[in-house]
Write a protein that holds these residues in place. Sequence first.
Motif, PDB file in Angstrom:
ATOM      1  N   UNK A 183       0.797  -1.383  -0.017  1.00  0.00           N
ATOM      2  CA  UNK A 183       0.064   0.034   0.032  1.00  0.00           C
ATOM      3  C   UNK A 183       0.904   1.251  -0.142  1.00  0.00           C
ATOM      4  N   UNK A 184       0.463   2.336  -0.550  1.00  0.00           N
ATOM      5  CA  UNK A 184       0.945   3.599  -0.612  1.00  0.00           C
ATOM      6  C   UNK A 184      -0.135   4.722  -0.637  1.00  0.00           C
ATOM      7  N   UNK A 185       0.376   5.827  -0.357  1.00  0.00           N
ATOM      8  CA  UNK A 185      -0.660   6.968  -0.587  1.00  0.00           C
ATOM      9  C   UNK A 185      -0.313   7.717  -1.734  1.00  0.00           C
ATOM     10  N   UNK A 186      -0.993   8.066  -2.653  1.00  0.00           N
ATOM     11  CA  UNK A 186      -0.776   8.885  -3.784  1.00  0.00           C
ATOM     12  C   UNK A 186      -1.508  10.172  -3.773  1.00  0.00           C
ATOM     13  N   UNK A 187      -0.675  11.138  -3.995  1.00  0.00           N
ATOM     14  CA  UNK A 187      -1.356  12.570  -3.878  1.00  0.00           C
ATOM     15  C   UNK A 187      -1.408  12.896  -5.326  1.00  0.00           C
ATOM     16  N   UNK A 188      -2.305  13.789  -5.758  1.00  0.00           N
ATOM     17  CA  UNK A 188      -2.579  14.157  -7.142  1.00  0.00           C
ATOM     18  C   UNK A 188      -2.891  15.595  -7.097  1.00  0.00           C
ATOM     19  N   UNK A 189      -2.782  16.388  -8.150  1.00  0.00           N
ATOM     20  CA  UNK A 189      -2.754  17.843  -8.259  1.00  0.00           C
ATOM     21  C   UNK A 189      -4.132  18.378  -8.172  1.00  0.00           C
ATOM     22  N   UNK A 190      -5.434  17.639  -8.207  1.00  0.00           N
ATOM     23  CA  UNK A 190      -6.540  17.990  -7.866  1.00  0.00           C
ATOM     24  C   UNK A 190      -6.851  17.829  -6.525  1.00  0.00           C
ATOM     25  N   UNK A 191      -5.807  17.825  -5.505  1.00  0.00           N
ATOM     26  CA  UNK A 191      -5.929  17.770  -4.211  1.00  0.00           C
ATOM     27  C   UNK A 191      -6.319  16.573  -3.270  1.00  0.00           C
ATOM     28  N   UNK A 192      -6.506  15.708  -4.217  1.00  0.00           N
ATOM     29  CA  UNK A 192      -6.830  14.255  -3.477  1.00  0.00           C
ATOM     30  C   UNK A 192      -5.692  13.497  -3.146  1.00  0.00           C
ATOM     31  N   UNK A 193      -6.035  12.618  -1.928  1.00  0.00           N
ATOM     32  CA  UNK A 193      -4.953  11.662  -1.624  1.00  0.00           C
ATOM     33  C   UNK A 193      -5.551  10.209  -1.524  1.00  0.00           C
ATOM     34  N   UNK A 194      -5.187   9.419  -2.164  1.00  0.00           N
ATOM     35  CA  UNK A 194      -5.683   7.879  -2.041  1.00  0.00           C
ATOM     36  C   UNK A 194      -4.835   7.076  -1.140  1.00  0.00           C
ATOM     37  N   UNK A 195      -5.342   6.083  -0.667  1.00  0.00           N
ATOM     38  CA  UNK A 195      -4.764   4.960  -0.037  1.00  0.00           C
ATOM     39  C   UNK A 195      -4.955   3.741  -0.922  1.00  0.00           C
ATOM     40  N   UNK A 196      -3.906   3.292  -1.610  1.00  0.00           N
ATOM     41  CA  UNK A 196      -4.086   2.578  -2.986  1.00  0.00           C
ATOM     42  C   UNK A 196      -3.235   0.927  -2.533  1.00  0.00           C
ATOM     43  N   UNK A 197      -3.678   0.054  -3.157  1.00  0.00           N
ATOM     44  CA  UNK A 197      -3.057  -1.023  -3.064  1.00  0.00           C
ATOM     45  C   UNK A 197      -2.213  -1.355  -4.437  1.00  0.00           C
ATOM     46  N   UNK A 198      -0.851  -1.378  -4.299  1.00  0.00           N
ATOM     47  CA  UNK A 198      -0.174  -1.121  -5.647  1.00  0.00           C
ATOM     48  C   UNK A 198      -0.038  -2.382  -6.406  1.00  0.00           C
ATOM     49  N   UNK A 199      -0.542  -3.515  -5.754  1.00  0.00           N
ATOM     50  CA  UNK A 199      -0.499  -4.820  -6.506  1.00  0.00           C
ATOM     51  C   UNK A 199      -1.682  -4.908  -7.509  1.00  0.00           C
ATOM     52  N   UNK A 200      -2.854  -4.660  -6.740  1.00  0.00           N
ATOM     53  CA  UNK A 200      -4.049  -4.692  -7.286  1.00  0.00           C
ATOM     54  C   UNK A 200      -4.588  -3.249  -8.139  1.00  0.00           C
ATOM     55  N   UNK A 201      -4.039  -2.379  -7.732  1.00  0.00           N
ATOM     56  CA  UNK A 201      -4.402  -0.966  -8.105  1.00  0.00           C
ATOM     57  C   UNK A 201      -5.820  -0.503  -7.683  1.00  0.00           C
ATOM     58  N   UNK A 202      -6.333  -1.116  -6.585  1.00  0.00           N
ATOM     59  CA  UNK A 202      -7.591  -0.664  -6.179  1.00  0.00           C
ATOM     60  C   UNK A 202      -7.368   0.333  -4.922  1.00  0.00           C
ATOM     61  N   UNK A 203      -8.172   1.444  -4.734  1.00  0.00           N
ATOM     62  CA  UNK A 203      -8.048   2.007  -3.569  1.00  0.00           C
ATOM     63  C   UNK A 203      -8.699   1.327  -2.375  1.00  0.00           C
ATOM     64  N   UNK A 204      -8.161   1.544  -1.244  1.00  0.00           N
ATOM     65  CA  UNK A 204      -8.411   0.659   0.218  1.00  0.00           C
ATOM     66  C   UNK A 204      -9.690   1.774   0.672  1.00  0.00           C
ATOM     67  N   UNK A 205      -9.867   2.888   0.504  1.00  0.00           N
ATOM     68  CA  UNK A 205     -11.050   3.523   1.103  1.00  0.00           C
ATOM     69  C   UNK A 205     -11.300   4.970   0.106  1.00  0.00           C
TER      70      UNK A 205
END
Length: 241
Positions: A183-205
Amino acid sequence: MHVAAGAGSHYVSDGYLRRWDVTVGAPLGPPIQAHNGYVHFLSRILLRGREVLVTYGPPGMLKIWRPADGALLAEIATGISSKVTGFAAGLVDGRPFVALSSYRQPMRLHALEDSTENPITIPEAGNGVVLGIVGSHIVAGHFEHERMGLHTIRMWNISGRKVGPDIRGEAEVTTVAGRTLPTAYIGRADGTVSLTDLVTGRDLCNPCRLPSRPRAMTVTDSGDLVVGFGSDLARIRPPVP
């Protein structure tokens, strides 16, 4: 809880490391003079059982600092002659490394314990921009179209094999912070931060939305996220185990 930061701007830089006690919202001691002009990249890591700060700069040089008093502990020549595009510090097979990407040389990892050790290179990553280290894997941003911004995340192991799918988004990736593999947090330019499973590509919340784009992130020992946006810091606890 303590954090360290540079000036936070490519245009208004002063070469100092600043430490903050996030619990009380106050500076922790005087600034540390790290470089005459700038602190471009910065991370903290445990090295031989003690916490240190690692910075990149001047060009071609890593510097290791003691955060308590700002003492310079070591310098490591990287051999990189082109502009560095990405930087991350983390444990690879239990050992502290810094991963670097640059415009004209392969992605590489430098051992912090032994400055004479040859770097590990990952030419398979191409023009990937280092964003984080998660469980001995390198997380990198990739251009969908040349110089059109980083919209895709890929994860690589140190042997050069891509792990998991491409993770794409509409908004440009601005920062990544590894939690625990995968898992990793991914921050993007639209102001969002996602907690993502990098093996499946799915957000966890559901993504967290900030008032402005996240610029820098780090993860506490408890798994919380500390994120810098604008001139503010926030501590976020995701609604997952």
